[in-house]
Design a protein around this motif. Sequence first.
Motif, PDB file in Angstrom:
ATOM      1  N   TYR A 167      63.413 -22.950 -14.014  1.00 30.34           N
ATOM      2  CA  TYR A 167      64.513 -23.125 -14.970  1.00 30.34           C
ATOM      3  C   TYR A 167      64.091 -23.548 -16.368  1.00 30.34           C
ATOM      4  O   TYR A 167      64.908 -23.568 -17.269  1.00 30.34           O
ATOM      5  N   GLN A 168      62.838 -23.932 -16.529  1.00 26.95           N
ATOM      6  CA  GLN A 168      62.440 -24.462 -17.835  1.00 26.95           C
ATOM      7  C   GLN A 168      61.142 -23.842 -18.346  1.00 26.95           C
ATOM      8  O   GLN A 168      60.206 -23.642 -17.562  1.00 26.95           O
ATOM      9  N   MET A 169      61.101 -23.591 -19.629  1.00 27.68           N
ATOM     10  CA  MET A 169      59.833 -23.176 -20.242  1.00 27.68           C
ATOM     11  C   MET A 169      59.766 -23.683 -21.682  1.00 27.68           C
ATOM     12  O   MET A 169      60.784 -24.038 -22.285  1.00 27.68           O
ATOM     13  N   ARG A 170      58.537 -23.721 -22.186  1.00 27.54           N
ATOM     14  CA  ARG A 170      58.328 -24.031 -23.596  1.00 27.54           C
ATOM     15  C   ARG A 170      57.859 -22.760 -24.275  1.00 27.54           C
ATOM     16  O   ARG A 170      57.059 -22.018 -23.693  1.00 27.54           O
ATOM     17  N   LEU A 171      58.339 -22.534 -25.490  1.00 28.62           N
ATOM     18  CA  LEU A 171      57.908 -21.352 -26.246  1.00 28.62           C
ATOM     19  C   LEU A 171      57.412 -21.839 -27.603  1.00 28.62           C
ATOM     20  O   LEU A 171      58.146 -22.500 -28.331  1.00 28.62           O
ATOM     21  N   HIS A 172      56.155 -21.530 -27.877  1.00 31.15           N
ATOM     22  CA  HIS A 172      55.529 -21.978 -29.124  1.00 31.15           C
ATOM     23  C   HIS A 172      55.495 -20.809 -30.107  1.00 31.15           C
ATOM     24  O   HIS A 172      54.911 -19.762 -29.822  1.00 31.15           O
ATOM     25  N   TYR A 173      56.154 -20.998 -31.247  1.00 35.43           N
ATOM     26  CA  TYR A 173      56.204 -19.970 -32.293  1.00 35.43           C
ATOM     27  C   TYR A 173      55.280 -20.375 -33.429  1.00 35.43           C
ATOM     28  O   TYR A 173      55.338 -21.520 -33.893  1.00 35.43           O
ATOM     29  N   LYS A 174      54.433 -19.441 -33.864  1.00 36.43           N
ATOM     30  CA  LYS A 174      53.555 -19.726 -35.002  1.00 36.43           C
ATOM     31  C   LYS A 174      53.374 -18.444 -35.805  1.00 36.43           C
ATOM     32  O   LYS A 174      53.149 -17.368 -35.236  1.00 36.43           O
ATOM     33  N   SER A 175      53.513 -18.578 -37.119  1.00 35.48           N
ATOM     34  CA  SER A 175      53.414 -17.396 -37.971  1.00 35.48           C
ATOM     35  C   SER A 175      52.868 -17.784 -39.336  1.00 35.48           C
ATOM     36  O   SER A 175      52.866 -18.960 -39.703  1.00 35.48           O
ATOM     37  N   HIS A 176      52.447 -16.779 -40.103  1.00 35.66           N
ATOM     38  CA  HIS A 176      52.130 -17.062 -41.499  1.00 35.66           C
ATOM     39  C   HIS A 176      53.404 -16.977 -42.334  1.00 35.66           C
ATOM     40  O   HIS A 176      53.373 -17.153 -43.538  1.00 35.66           O
ATOM     41  N   ARG A 177      54.520 -16.666 -41.657  1.00 41.89           N
ATOM     42  CA  ARG A 177      55.795 -16.562 -42.365  1.00 41.89           C
ATOM     43  C   ARG A 177      56.775 -17.605 -41.815  1.00 41.89           C
ATOM     44  O   ARG A 177      56.709 -17.953 -40.654  1.00 41.89           O
ATOM     45  N   PRO A 178      57.732 -18.027 -42.642  1.00 43.44           N
ATOM     46  CA  PRO A 178      58.642 -19.101 -42.208  1.00 43.44           C
ATOM     47  C   PRO A 178      59.897 -18.577 -41.503  1.00 43.44           C
ATOM     48  O   PRO A 178      60.987 -18.673 -42.030  1.00 43.44           O
ATOM     49  N   PHE A 179      59.723 -18.043 -40.270  1.00 42.09           N
ATOM     50  CA  PHE A 179      60.876 -17.442 -39.609  1.00 42.09           C
ATOM     51  C   PHE A 179      61.240 -18.108 -38.288  1.00 42.09           C
ATOM     52  O   PHE A 179      61.691 -17.439 -37.352  1.00 42.09           O
ATOM     53  N   ALA A 180      61.064 -19.443 -38.204  1.00 40.68           N
ATOM     54  CA  ALA A 180      61.418 -20.140 -36.958  1.00 40.68           C
ATOM     55  C   ALA A 180      62.914 -19.998 -36.648  1.00 40.68           C
ATOM     56  O   ALA A 180      63.293 -19.857 -35.482  1.00 40.68           O
ATOM     57  N   ALA A 181      63.757 -20.011 -37.682  1.00 38.76           N
ATOM     58  CA  ALA A 181      65.207 -19.891 -37.438  1.00 38.76           C
ATOM     59  C   ALA A 181      65.542 -18.488 -36.910  1.00 38.76           C
ATOM     60  O   ALA A 181      66.446 -18.330 -36.082  1.00 38.76           O
ATOM     61  N   LEU A 182      64.793 -17.487 -37.371  1.00 43.61           N
ATOM     62  CA  LEU A 182      64.975 -16.124 -36.856  1.00 43.61           C
ATOM     63  C   LEU A 182      64.536 -16.062 -35.391  1.00 43.61           C
ATOM     64  O   LEU A 182      65.200 -15.452 -34.548  1.00 43.61           O
ATOM     65  N   ALA A 183      63.409 -16.742 -35.091  1.00 46.93           N
ATOM     66  CA  ALA A 183      62.911 -16.776 -33.710  1.00 46.93           C
ATOM     67  C   ALA A 183      63.969 -17.393 -32.789  1.00 46.93           C
ATOM     68  O   ALA A 183      64.228 -16.872 -31.691  1.00 46.93           O
ATOM     69  N   LEU A 184      64.612 -18.467 -33.248  1.00 52.31           N
ATOM     70  CA  LEU A 184      65.669 -19.087 -32.439  1.00 52.31           C
ATOM     71  C   LEU A 184      66.760 -18.067 -32.108  1.00 52.31           C
ATOM     72  O   LEU A 184      67.191 -17.945 -30.959  1.00 52.31           O
ATOM     73  N   GLY A 185      67.175 -17.316 -33.111  1.00 53.96           N
ATOM     74  CA  GLY A 185      68.213 -16.306 -32.890  1.00 53.96           C
ATOM     75  C   GLY A 185      67.750 -15.211 -31.939  1.00 53.96           C
ATOM     76  O   GLY A 185      68.514 -14.757 -31.081  1.00 53.96           O
ATOM     77  N   LEU A 186      66.491 -14.797 -32.078  1.00 55.48           N
ATOM     78  CA  LEU A 186      65.971 -13.762 -31.174  1.00 55.48           C
ATOM     79  C   LEU A 186      65.993 -14.266 -29.725  1.00 55.48           C
ATOM     80  O   LEU A 186      66.378 -13.548 -28.808  1.00 55.48           O
ATOM     81  N   ILE A 187      65.618 -15.538 -29.530  1.00 62.01           N
ATOM     82  CA  ILE A 187      65.632 -16.109 -28.171  1.00 62.01           C
ATOM     83  C   ILE A 187      67.075 -16.143 -27.644  1.00 62.01           C
ATOM     84  O   ILE A 187      67.348 -15.781 -26.496  1.00 62.01           O
ATOM     85  N   GLN A 188      68.008 -16.549 -28.502  1.00 69.10           N
ATOM     86  CA  GLN A 188      69.421 -16.548 -28.080  1.00 69.10           C
ATOM     87  C   GLN A 188      69.876 -15.132 -27.725  1.00 69.10           C
ATOM     88  O   GLN A 188      70.617 -14.929 -26.767  1.00 69.10           O
ATOM     89  N   GLY A 189      69.395 -14.163 -28.516  1.00 68.19           N
ATOM     90  CA  GLY A 189      69.741 -12.760 -28.261  1.00 68.19           C
ATOM     91  C   GLY A 189      69.213 -12.290 -26.911  1.00 68.19           C
ATOM     92  O   GLY A 189      69.869 -11.514 -26.218  1.00 68.19           O
ATOM     93  N   VAL A 190      68.021 -12.778 -26.535  1.00 71.69           N
ATOM     94  CA  VAL A 190      67.441 -12.417 -25.232  1.00 71.69           C
ATOM     95  C   VAL A 190      68.325 -12.990 -24.117  1.00 71.69           C
ATOM     96  O   VAL A 190      68.650 -12.301 -23.144  1.00 71.69           O
ATOM     97  N   GLY A 191      68.747 -14.250 -24.271  1.00 75.49           N
ATOM     98  CA  GLY A 191      69.627 -14.874 -23.273  1.00 75.49           C
ATOM     99  C   GLY A 191      70.907 -14.074 -23.112  1.00 75.49           C
ATOM    100  O   GLY A 191      71.328 -13.751 -21.999  1.00 75.49           O
ATOM    101  N   ARG A 192      71.495 -13.703 -24.238  1.00 69.61           N
ATOM    102  CA  ARG A 192      72.745 -12.946 -24.196  1.00 69.61           C
ATOM    103  C   ARG A 192      72.536 -11.568 -23.563  1.00 69.61           C
ATOM    104  O   ARG A 192      73.354 -11.091 -22.785  1.00 69.61           O
ATOM    105  N   TYR A 193      71.395 -10.947 -23.899  1.00 71.77           N
ATOM    106  CA  TYR A 193      71.101  -9.605 -23.383  1.00 71.77           C
ATOM    107  C   TYR A 193      71.095  -9.600 -21.852  1.00 71.77           C
ATOM    108  O   TYR A 193      71.581  -8.686 -21.212  1.00 71.77           O
ATOM    109  N   PHE A 194      70.517 -10.656 -21.261  1.00 71.13           N
ATOM    110  CA  PHE A 194      70.430 -10.739 -19.799  1.00 71.13           C
ATOM    111  C   PHE A 194      71.602 -11.531 -19.204  1.00 71.13           C
ATOM    112  O   PHE A 194      71.587 -11.858 -18.022  1.00 71.13           O
ATOM    113  N   ASP A 195      72.577 -11.850 -20.060  1.00 70.22           N
ATOM    114  CA  ASP A 195      73.765 -12.554 -19.608  1.00 70.22           C
ATOM    115  C   ASP A 195      73.421 -13.876 -18.921  1.00 70.22           C
ATOM    116  O   ASP A 195      73.928 -14.194 -17.852  1.00 70.22           O
TER     117      ASP A 195
END
Length: 179
Positions: A127-155
């Motif tokens: 039920y639990q995982m950690r996801l580490h995001y690292k980039s040369h670009r500042p898109f952590a807020a975009l990553a959050l949305g993508l993760i939410q989108g994955v949750g929604r995609y699989f309902d």
Amino acid sequence: MKGMIFTEFLEMVETQFSPEVVEEILELSELPSGGSYTSMGTYAHAEILSLVSNLSRVTKVDPEVLQTAFGEYLFKRLADSHPQFIKDIRSSFDLLERVEDYIHVEVRKLYPESSPPEIRCTSIDEYQMRLHYKSHRPFAALALGLIQGVGRYFDERLSIRVEPLSDAGTETMFHLTRS
Ligand code: HEM
């Protein structure tokens, strides 16, 4: 950054706000490309930051909230345009675990000018995982949305605790729990 990210962003703004808002933010943003994007082109990521910041000025919505809403929208669009990457995947955690070693690897082959971020997952239990995001670009807020989108995609219901590891938004730990 690949043009599809820009074309999807402008499409989202057009449908969720209006074509006039698209025009307005294109005018307000100083865009070296001139703002006519093609999905296979490559453009400076600063242009999307400028578009988001001007969308925030026009709509009075916080830019991070806009980036996250875009991420959620974007995942469905990326999944629909790249069905081969997700065809055998059955759950959000399975998908997220495959971004680093499979999906973004294939993305680099398909689009040689792309440089997707690092997405490293550590499974804790079913039920639990950690996801580490690292980039040369500042898109952590975009990553959050993508993760939410994955949750929604699989309902699935995902709760996500965000632990920023840099002030700029280039590195973040996401603590995910699914129920
Ligand atoms: C079918 C699934 C996916 C596809 C086809 C895909 C593809 C891409 C592409 C083409 C880019 C642009 C890279 C560039 O031009 O340099 C990108 C960037 C990105 N991807 Fe993925 N991606 C997928 C899933 C995910 C997921 C699930 C995450 C979750 C965290 C993710 C995180 C990101 C982020 C945050 C960026 C923005 C660039 C950055 O942070 O440096 N992607 N992805």
